[in-house]
Design an enzyme around this catalytic site. Sequence first.
Site, short mmCIF file in Angstrom:
data_model
loop_
_atom_site.label_atom_id
_atom_site.label_comp_id
_atom_site.label_asym_id
_atom_site.label_seq_id
_atom_site.Cartn_x
_atom_site.Cartn_y
_atom_site.Cartn_z
CG HIS A 87 -6.11 2.00 5.09
ND1 HIS A 87 -5.72 2.95 6.01
CD2 HIS A 87 -5.08 1.12 4.99
CE1 HIS A 87 -4.50 2.66 6.43
NE2 HIS A 87 -4.08 1.55 5.82
CB SER A 132 4.53 -1.68 12.32
OG SER A 132 4.11 -0.34 12.46
CG ASN A 144 -1.79 1.16 1.38
OD1 ASN A 144 -1.86 1.99 0.46
ND2 ASN A 144 -2.47 1.30 2.51
CD1 TRP A 145 3.44 1.08 -3.09
CD2 TRP A 145 3.60 2.50 -4.82
NE1 TRP A 145 4.21 0.48 -4.05
CE2 TRP A 145 4.33 1.33 -5.13
CE3 TRP A 145 3.56 3.53 -5.76
CZ2 TRP A 145 5.00 1.17 -6.34
CZ3 TRP A 145 4.22 3.37 -6.96
CH2 TRP A 145 4.95 2.21 -7.24
CE LYS A 146 -0.44 3.36 4.62
NZ LYS A 146 -0.41 3.46 6.06
N GLY A 151 1.97 2.25 10.84
CA GLY A 151 2.97 3.30 10.62
C GLY A 151 3.73 3.72 11.87
CD GLU A 202 -4.04 -2.29 7.52
OE1 GLU A 202 -2.88 -2.51 7.18
OE2 GLU A 202 -4.68 -1.29 7.13
P1 PGA Z 1 2.32 0.19 7.94
O1 PGA Z 1 0.96 0.47 7.14
O2 PGA Z 1 2.93 -1.05 7.38
O3 PGA Z 1 3.14 1.42 7.72
O4 PGA Z 1 1.95 0.02 9.38
C1 PGA Z 1 0.07 -0.56 6.91
C2 PGA Z 1 -1.19 0.01 6.30
O5 PGA Z 1 -1.55 1.15 6.59
O6 PGA Z 1 -1.86 -0.66 5.50
#
Ligand code: PGA
Length: 224
Positions: free
Chosen positions: A102, A187, A7-9, A157, A151
């Site tokens: 999300h 994470s 997931n590049w966001k 993050g 999640e």
């Molecule tokens: P992260 O993000 O790996 O930075 O925790 C995961 C996500 O938001 O899907």
Amino acid sequence: MKYFIANWKARKNQEEAITWVQILLELISQNLDLKKKIDQSQTKIIICPPFPFLNSIKEMLSNWKNIELGCQDLSSFDEGSYTGEVAAKSLQGLVNYAIIGHSERRKFFNETNELLFKKVDMARKYRIEPIFCIRDEKDIFPKDINYLAYEPVYAIGTGLNESSQKVTAMEKTLNLNPKIKFIYGGSVNSNNYHDYSELSEVDGFLIGTACIDVNEFFRLLSIT
Ligand code: PGA
């Protein structure tokens, strides 16, 4: 089959996007173990870039099996006069998957369960497989979903990945239909992946931070 969903966001420009994919494909081509796992459908990679890069990346992946494209969201509206929206119809044939719900969409864009369920319907109408995200056991989800991503917000993050015990406990609490693919996100990186690698309950991972740098994403893939 284990799923690795990148997931590049809201990151990268066109050049960075193309370079990321080029490097990933080169690194995979050189790693025969990983290449074999991908070819034999033991590993599937789903890249979820921002919308503008989907088309060019799709072309780059045309000769690759099991490296596919997803989007990070789509409109709850069908095609029509909805300026700025990206309708599922426009994404059909471009992506196979769509991340829906999300926690960042819920938090920053006030997306409600009602809206998210509409997005799931819209994705399905155009043959896009929804990957539905929940934050905890209180979040409802469409019972007939095939992919459910758990999640926990505190783990996203932050570097505070949830323990494997808690992840498997959540899978039990949810009492899922066995056909549902249970994905964990929060994470996950190449340092903590071994905590989860043996868990039969976890079908895959939603990866944010660890996919910003393609070398780190590849490190993670290559220890799987
Ligand atoms: P992260 O993000 O790996 O930075 O925790 C995961 C996500 O938001 O899907």
